[in-house]
Motif scaffolding. Sequence first.
Motif, mmCIF file in Angstrom:
data_model
loop_
_atom_site.group_PDB
_atom_site.id
_atom_site.type_symbol
_atom_site.label_atom_id
_atom_site.label_comp_id
_atom_site.label_asym_id
_atom_site.label_seq_id
_atom_site.Cartn_x
_atom_site.Cartn_y
_atom_site.Cartn_z
ATOM 1 N N MET A 23 0.875 -1.265 -0.014
ATOM 2 C CA MET A 23 0.261 0.009 -0.201
ATOM 3 C C MET A 23 0.852 1.295 0.181
ATOM 4 O O MET A 23 1.940 1.307 0.620
ATOM 5 N N ALA A 24 0.298 2.213 -0.669
ATOM 6 C CA ALA A 24 0.925 3.622 -0.639
ATOM 7 C C ALA A 24 0.194 4.659 -0.588
ATOM 8 O O ALA A 24 -1.094 4.335 -0.757
ATOM 9 N N TRP A 25 0.382 5.650 0.366
ATOM 10 C CA TRP A 25 -0.606 6.655 0.456
ATOM 11 C C TRP A 25 0.374 8.004 0.248
ATOM 12 O O TRP A 25 1.489 8.237 0.785
ATOM 13 N N SER A 26 -0.292 9.133 0.021
ATOM 14 C CA SER A 26 0.178 10.283 0.262
ATOM 15 C C SER A 26 -0.343 11.324 1.417
ATOM 16 O O SER A 26 -1.242 10.772 1.689
ATOM 17 N N LEU A 27 0.570 12.320 1.727
ATOM 18 C CA LEU A 27 0.104 13.030 2.702
ATOM 19 C C LEU A 27 -0.191 14.519 2.323
ATOM 20 O O LEU A 27 0.093 14.817 1.156
ATOM 21 N N SER A 28 -0.705 15.217 3.129
ATOM 22 C CA SER A 28 -1.352 16.441 2.613
ATOM 23 C C SER A 28 -0.243 17.360 2.534
ATOM 24 O O SER A 28 -0.570 18.593 1.724
ATOM 25 N N ASP A 29 1.139 17.032 2.735
ATOM 26 C CA ASP A 29 2.180 18.245 2.417
ATOM 27 C C ASP A 29 2.875 17.631 0.866
ATOM 28 O O ASP A 29 4.025 17.950 0.893
ATOM 29 N N GLY A 30 2.254 16.371 0.452
ATOM 30 C CA GLY A 30 2.798 15.916 -0.617
ATOM 31 C C GLY A 30 3.960 14.780 -0.576
ATOM 32 O O GLY A 30 4.213 14.230 -1.484
ATOM 33 N N THR A 80 -10.875 12.835 2.995
ATOM 34 C CA THR A 80 -11.154 12.326 1.820
ATOM 35 C C THR A 80 -10.020 11.748 1.378
ATOM 36 O O THR A 80 -9.207 12.597 1.081
ATOM 37 N N VAL A 81 -9.889 10.697 0.880
ATOM 38 C CA VAL A 81 -8.381 9.853 0.353
ATOM 39 C C VAL A 81 -8.965 9.519 -0.996
ATOM 40 O O VAL A 81 -9.920 8.618 -0.926
ATOM 41 N N TYR A 82 -8.308 9.961 -2.014
ATOM 42 C CA TYR A 82 -8.705 9.671 -3.428
ATOM 43 C C TYR A 82 -7.991 8.377 -3.905
ATOM 44 O O TYR A 82 -6.606 8.138 -3.620
ATOM 45 N N GLU A 107 -12.455 8.605 4.582
ATOM 46 C CA GLU A 107 -13.335 8.272 3.511
ATOM 47 C C GLU A 107 -12.777 7.987 2.237
ATOM 48 O O GLU A 107 -11.817 9.074 1.858
ATOM 49 N N LEU A 108 -12.801 6.886 1.555
ATOM 50 C CA LEU A 108 -12.409 6.801 0.189
ATOM 51 C C LEU A 108 -13.478 7.493 -1.009
ATOM 52 O O LEU A 108 -14.493 7.199 -0.764
ATOM 53 N N ALA A 109 -12.753 7.837 -1.722
ATOM 54 C CA ALA A 109 -13.517 8.431 -3.012
ATOM 55 C C ALA A 109 -12.703 8.266 -4.325
ATOM 56 O O ALA A 109 -11.360 8.321 -4.192
ATOM 57 N N SER A 110 -13.450 8.234 -5.171
ATOM 58 C CA SER A 110 -12.741 8.126 -6.706
ATOM 59 C C SER A 110 -12.060 9.446 -7.129
ATOM 60 O O SER A 110 -12.608 10.359 -6.693
ATOM 61 N N ILE A 111 -11.080 9.477 -7.804
ATOM 62 C CA ILE A 111 -10.404 10.628 -8.205
ATOM 63 C C ILE A 111 -11.472 11.438 -9.210
ATOM 64 O O ILE A 111 -11.444 12.590 -9.347
ATOM 65 N N SER A 112 -12.308 10.626 -9.680
ATOM 66 C CA SER A 112 -13.619 11.383 -10.594
ATOM 67 C C SER A 112 -14.190 12.599 -9.664
ATOM 68 O O SER A 112 -14.965 13.426 -9.985
ATOM 69 N N GLU A 113 -14.331 12.258 -8.418
ATOM 70 C CA GLU A 113 -15.039 13.111 -7.419
ATOM 71 C C GLU A 113 -14.224 14.285 -7.124
ATOM 72 O O GLU A 113 -14.664 15.304 -6.640
ATOM 73 N N LEU A 114 -13.001 14.230 -7.284
ATOM 74 C CA LEU A 114 -12.130 15.405 -7.147
ATOM 75 C C LEU A 114 -11.638 16.227 -8.420
ATOM 76 O O LEU A 114 -12.007 17.397 -8.460
ATOM 77 N N ILE A 115 -11.747 15.532 -9.545
ATOM 78 C CA ILE A 115 -11.625 16.201 -10.897
ATOM 79 C C ILE A 115 -12.871 15.815 -11.620
ATOM 80 O O ILE A 115 -12.945 14.746 -12.310
#
Length: 161
Positions: A23-30, A80-82, A107-115
């Motif tokens: 698993m990988a995830w990004s943080l709000s600072d990049g 919200t994590v995309y 909460e998980l959301a699809s990238i389509s909810e962000l873009i």
Amino acid sequence: MQLPTFLDIEYCQTDTTLVPVAMAWSLSDGRMKTVVITPEDDWMPEDGELPDLDQRYLDEQGVPLLEIVRELHEDLPDQTVYVDGLDPDDVLIDLIFSAVGHEPPFELASISELITDLDRETLEDRRRQIMIDEGLEPQLPENGVYALLLLAREEGLMQQD
């Protein structure tokens, strides 16, 4: 500047279950984090082997689920994590958290909810092209997260360097 956060999970599928393996995830600072996951015994097939995976590598390099869950609670609370929307990420997250008796702190959301100005197919085509252009291996979750970060930057959701 608070950046959107992204997550990707690599998994192995057997006849009876999905087994998250990295698993990988990004943080709000990049910044980005990545872990190899130590599979739970009850996720394993009866023969104890996951197809196309080095079980010894997972056992030696994997991080126990409780540590991963603790870190996700620290890194992604109330966010919200995309995700790319292609994998069964919601099922995998539920599997990871339920194995240790916790609820996901995000909460998980699809990238389509962000873009929202691009349709799902166009988003996937753009993500795939970024993977090709950057020479990224699609089966590595950190590459999936990186591609989503680059896509968000292209869409003006992050400052360019």
